[in-house]
Design a protein around this motif. Structure first.
Motif, PDB file in Angstrom:
ATOM      1  N   MET A   1     -19.956 -12.451  -0.315  1.00 31.42           N
ATOM      2  CA  MET A   1     -20.651 -12.226   0.955  1.00 31.42           C
ATOM      3  C   MET A   1     -20.162 -10.953   1.638  1.00 31.42           C
ATOM      4  O   MET A   1     -20.944 -10.144   2.146  1.00 31.42           O
ATOM      5  CB  MET A   1     -20.439 -13.430   1.877  1.00 31.42           C
ATOM      6  CG  MET A   1     -20.887 -13.222   3.315  1.00 31.42           C
ATOM      7  SD  MET A   1     -22.672 -13.112   3.503  1.00 31.42           S
ATOM      8  CE  MET A   1     -23.062 -14.868   3.609  1.00 31.42           C
TER       9      MET A   1
ATOM     10  N   LEU B   1     -21.173  -7.764   0.103  1.00 33.06           N
ATOM     11  CA  LEU B   1     -22.543  -7.479   0.545  1.00 33.06           C
ATOM     12  C   LEU B   1     -22.541  -6.853   1.938  1.00 33.06           C
ATOM     13  O   LEU B   1     -23.252  -5.883   2.195  1.00 33.06           O
ATOM     14  CB  LEU B   1     -23.353  -8.777   0.552  1.00 33.06           C
ATOM     15  CG  LEU B   1     -24.799  -8.696   1.044  1.00 33.06           C
ATOM     16  CD1 LEU B   1     -25.646  -7.886   0.064  1.00 33.06           C
ATOM     17  CD2 LEU B   1     -25.384 -10.105   1.211  1.00 33.06           C
ATOM     18  N   ALA B   2     -21.719  -7.383   2.837  1.00 31.10           N
ATOM     19  CA  ALA B   2     -21.683  -6.879   4.213  1.00 31.10           C
ATOM     20  C   ALA B   2     -21.223  -5.429   4.263  1.00 31.10           C
ATOM     21  O   ALA B   2     -21.823  -4.590   4.953  1.00 31.10           O
ATOM     22  CB  ALA B   2     -20.755  -7.757   5.061  1.00 31.10           C
TER      23      ALA B   2
ATOM     24  N   THR C   1     -23.870  -2.966   2.247  1.00 34.08           N
ATOM     25  CA  THR C   1     -25.254  -2.824   2.710  1.00 34.08           C
ATOM     26  C   THR C   1     -25.391  -2.725   4.224  1.00 34.08           C
ATOM     27  O   THR C   1     -26.427  -2.278   4.725  1.00 34.08           O
ATOM     28  CB  THR C   1     -26.107  -4.023   2.260  1.00 34.08           C
ATOM     29  OG1 THR C   1     -25.639  -5.215   2.925  1.00 34.08           O
ATOM     30  CG2 THR C   1     -26.031  -4.218   0.742  1.00 34.08           C
TER      31      THR C   1
ATOM     32  N   MET D   1     -25.898  -5.134   6.156  1.00 34.15           N
ATOM     33  CA  MET D   1     -26.900  -6.107   6.596  1.00 34.15           C
ATOM     34  C   MET D   1     -26.372  -6.942   7.758  1.00 34.15           C
ATOM     35  O   MET D   1     -25.188  -7.239   7.847  1.00 34.15           O
ATOM     36  CB  MET D   1     -27.297  -7.021   5.427  1.00 34.15           C
ATOM     37  CG  MET D   1     -28.096  -6.312   4.351  1.00 34.15           C
ATOM     38  SD  MET D   1     -28.291  -7.311   2.836  1.00 34.15           S
ATOM     39  CE  MET D   1     -29.242  -8.707   3.440  1.00 34.15           C
TER      40      MET D   1
ATOM     41  N   GLN E   1     -25.845 -10.313  10.086  1.00 33.34           N
ATOM     42  CA  GLN E   1     -25.412 -11.642   9.652  1.00 33.34           C
ATOM     43  C   GLN E   1     -26.595 -12.524   9.248  1.00 33.34           C
ATOM     44  O   GLN E   1     -26.597 -13.145   8.178  1.00 33.34           O
ATOM     45  CB  GLN E   1     -24.619 -12.334  10.763  1.00 33.34           C
ATOM     46  CG  GLN E   1     -24.076 -13.696  10.360  1.00 33.34           C
ATOM     47  CD  GLN E   1     -23.409 -14.416  11.511  1.00 33.34           C
ATOM     48  OE1 GLN E   1     -24.068 -14.833  12.466  1.00 33.34           O
ATOM     49  NE2 GLN E   1     -22.093 -14.556  11.444  1.00 33.34           N
TER      50      GLN E   1
ATOM     51  N   GLU F   1     -29.490 -11.705   8.270  1.00 29.50           N
ATOM     52  CA  GLU F   1     -30.132 -11.190   7.055  1.00 29.50           C
ATOM     53  C   GLU F   1     -29.350 -11.601   5.818  1.00 29.50           C
ATOM     54  O   GLU F   1     -29.935 -11.944   4.785  1.00 29.50           O
ATOM     55  CB  GLU F   1     -30.246  -9.666   7.143  1.00 29.50           C
ATOM     56  CG  GLU F   1     -31.161  -9.193   8.261  1.00 29.50           C
ATOM     57  CD  GLU F   1     -31.047  -7.696   8.537  1.00 29.50           C
ATOM     58  OE1 GLU F   1     -31.917  -7.162   9.244  1.00 29.50           O
ATOM     59  OE2 GLU F   1     -30.079  -7.060   8.054  1.00 29.50           O
ATOM     60  N   ARG F   2     -28.021 -11.565   5.915  1.00 26.00           N
ATOM     61  CA  ARG F   2     -27.201 -11.981   4.764  1.00 26.00           C
ATOM     62  C   ARG F   2     -27.343 -13.474   4.503  1.00 26.00           C
ATOM     63  O   ARG F   2     -27.456 -13.920   3.371  1.00 26.00           O
ATOM     64  CB  ARG F   2     -25.736 -11.614   5.020  1.00 26.00           C
ATOM     65  CG  ARG F   2     -25.459 -10.121   4.998  1.00 26.00           C
ATOM     66  CD  ARG F   2     -23.990  -9.797   5.152  1.00 26.00           C
ATOM     67  NE  ARG F   2     -23.526  -9.873   6.532  1.00 26.00           N
ATOM     68  CZ  ARG F   2     -22.756 -10.828   7.032  1.00 26.00           C
ATOM     69  NH1 ARG F   2     -22.350 -11.832   6.258  1.00 26.00           N
ATOM     70  NH2 ARG F   2     -22.372 -10.806   8.293  1.00 26.00           N
TER      71      ARG F   2
ATOM     72  N   LEU G   1     -30.519 -14.393   2.495  1.00 27.38           N
ATOM     73  CA  LEU G   1     -30.764 -13.770   1.196  1.00 27.38           C
ATOM     74  C   LEU G   1     -31.168 -14.806   0.144  1.00 27.38           C
ATOM     75  O   LEU G   1     -30.527 -15.857   0.010  1.00 27.38           O
ATOM     76  CB  LEU G   1     -29.511 -13.027   0.736  1.00 27.38           C
ATOM     77  CG  LEU G   1     -29.664 -12.157  -0.513  1.00 27.38           C
ATOM     78  CD1 LEU G   1     -30.606 -10.989  -0.229  1.00 27.38           C
ATOM     79  CD2 LEU G   1     -28.304 -11.643  -0.980  1.00 27.38           C
TER      80      LEU G   1
ATOM     81  N   GLU H   1     -34.601 -13.256   8.097  1.00 29.47           N
ATOM     82  CA  GLU H   1     -33.268 -13.611   8.562  1.00 29.47           C
ATOM     83  C   GLU H   1     -33.260 -15.072   8.992  1.00 29.47           C
ATOM     84  O   GLU H   1     -34.317 -15.648   9.282  1.00 29.47           O
ATOM     85  CB  GLU H   1     -32.831 -12.718   9.725  1.00 29.47           C
ATOM     86  CG  GLU H   1     -33.684 -12.849  10.975  1.00 29.47           C
ATOM     87  CD  GLU H   1     -33.236 -11.919  12.093  1.00 29.47           C
ATOM     88  OE1 GLU H   1     -32.425 -11.015  11.821  1.00 29.47           O
ATOM     89  OE2 GLU H   1     -33.686 -12.119  13.238  1.00 29.47           O
TER      90      GLU H   1
END
Length: 407
Positions: free
Chosen positions: A221, A224-225, A228, A230, A232, A234-235, A238, A257
């Motif tokens: 996670m 990814l943060a 990207t 992105m 919270q 939006e993550r 996913l 999201e």
């Protein structure tokens, strides 16, 4: 001959219907969309009850400015109508909740004042009352909400001038966001991959103990943060379907999201919201610019796809869950701070990962348009607020400038 007395024009009519019910009708302003006549009807076999219903409704309509009166509505009454009639159908539930909170602060300070009597002094009093116990940002939000509501009151013909126009908005001294230095995110991710069981919890705080699988998920996670930027929600939203390839480049299609809405939240008909579980909805991104394609490394893309395959997820399943349930801010925040503590890093917020990503884009020389697009911002000024230049990075830039002059 006995004189006939008519009720004043616009006050409606009273009669007994075919079922012997006393009926009061109340004339409303014509429908603003169609121009058609509108009326409310109140019925009861008891004449006193019918009249009481009529008078109570008329009193409320006058108090909120729907019906004409010699005096303007009290601010508290106008804000109640404004929230329900002007804002609730047109904003997302979370936005509406924040508007309601702002209006509560306004009401507590100057809600008893009639909107026609409001002056710049009342606006300044609002700021003073709020900042005595709350932050300047809270005062600014209240000022903006008051100004919005009074602009609509001008539009309705209830007042001629918005008194907020004669006041400067509250000044906000924002606390700077602290981000990790280059190389530190790797330490955080490594600490997260083996962080379970490190912190004692209060009884009942976590009914699902962490496991090595949880550790692996949080490590993924936060990769990814940082890679990207992105948001919270939006993550958390996913799915395997969001892992795409564009002209052979691995990427993530950010197109929704997760949002938690309070019990009883009204979902506007225009909002494409899909319920995931109790109180949690899948909704479009924060803004139209929020839907975007974010290129990622093949390693991260493969690891995300591999996680989905290993857990036998369908294309629409959430990649990140705990025991099959959507993640929450509370759970992520607890794991984040635990990993920071284990890695011996400063106590920065999870949101700082998005700031870190924006900063790295700028350092890498990405154009303003590219940075704005990847971050999902409408304005480059917003992106600039996420960018933090370190003295070392600035020194390197100025060093190159000096070198070019010397050559």
């Amino acid at each position: 001959m006995k004189a006939k007395h008519r009720r004043p024009r616009g006050t409606g009519a009273v009669f007994v219907d075919s079922q012997n019910r006393y009926t009061y009708t109340l004339e409303l302003p014509n429908d603003p969309a169609t121009g058609k006549r509108r009326r409310k009807t109140f019925r009861s076999k008891d004449p006193n009850k019918a009249k009481a219903k009529y008078l109570e409704a008329r009193k409320k309509l006058i108090s909120t400015g729907v019906l004409a009166s010699d005096v303007t509505p009290k601010l508290a009454d106008w804000l109640g109508r404004w929230l329900e009639e002007f804002k609730r159908p047109n904003v997302k539930p979370r936005v509406w909740e924040s508007y309601r909170s702002d209006c509560r602060n306004i009401t507590n300070s100057i809600g008893a004042v009639r909107i026609g009597d409001l002056t710049a002094a009342h606006v300044r009093k609002l700021e003073k009352d709020i900042t005595s116990t709350r932050s300047s940002k809270t005062a600014l939000n209240a000022y903006r909400r008051l100004s919005n509501a009074l602009d609509d009151a001008v539009g309705e013909g209830l007042i001629e001038v918005n008194p907020c126009a004669h006041c400067d908005p509250p000044r906000v001294e924002a606390n700077p966001t602290v981000i990790l230095d280059a190389g530190q995110p790797v330490r955080l991710i490594q600490a997260a991959s083996s962080a379970s069981g490190e912190v004692k919890r209060r009884r009942g705080q976590n009914k699902w103990p962490d496991s090595p699988e949880d550790d692996a998920m949080w490590s993924l996670m936060w990769r990814l943060a940082f890679e990207t930027g992105m948001r919270q929600g939006e993550r958390f939203a996913l799915t395997p379907a969001d892992l795409v390839e564009v002209d052979g480049t691995p990427a993530i299609h950010v197109c929704h999201e997760l949002q938690r809405y309070a019990k009883g939240a009204v979902i506007p008909s225009w909002l494409k919201a899909e319920p995931i579980t109790k109180g949690i909805w899948m909704v479009p991104p924060k803004s139209k610019k929020g839907e975007r394609i974010v290129p990622v490394s093949k390693t991260l893309w493969d690891d995300l796809a591999g996680w989905a395959t290993d857990h036998e997820l369908t294309s629409k399943d959430l990649i990140f869950t705990r025991k099959g349930q959507p993640l929450t801010n509370t759970v992520e925040r607890r794991r984040w701070y635990r990993a920071l503590e284990k890695a011996g890093l400063p106590r920065v917020t999870i949101r700082s990962a998005r700031h870190y990503f924006a900063t790295q884009l700028a350092i890498a020389g990405a154009s303003e348009d590219a940075r704005k697009s990847i971050m999902g911002h409408v304005d480059i000024g917003t992106t600039a607020g996420y960018t933090h230049w370190s003295p070392q990075a600035l020194a390197e830039i100025t060093g190159k400038t000096a070198l070019s002059i010397e050559q």
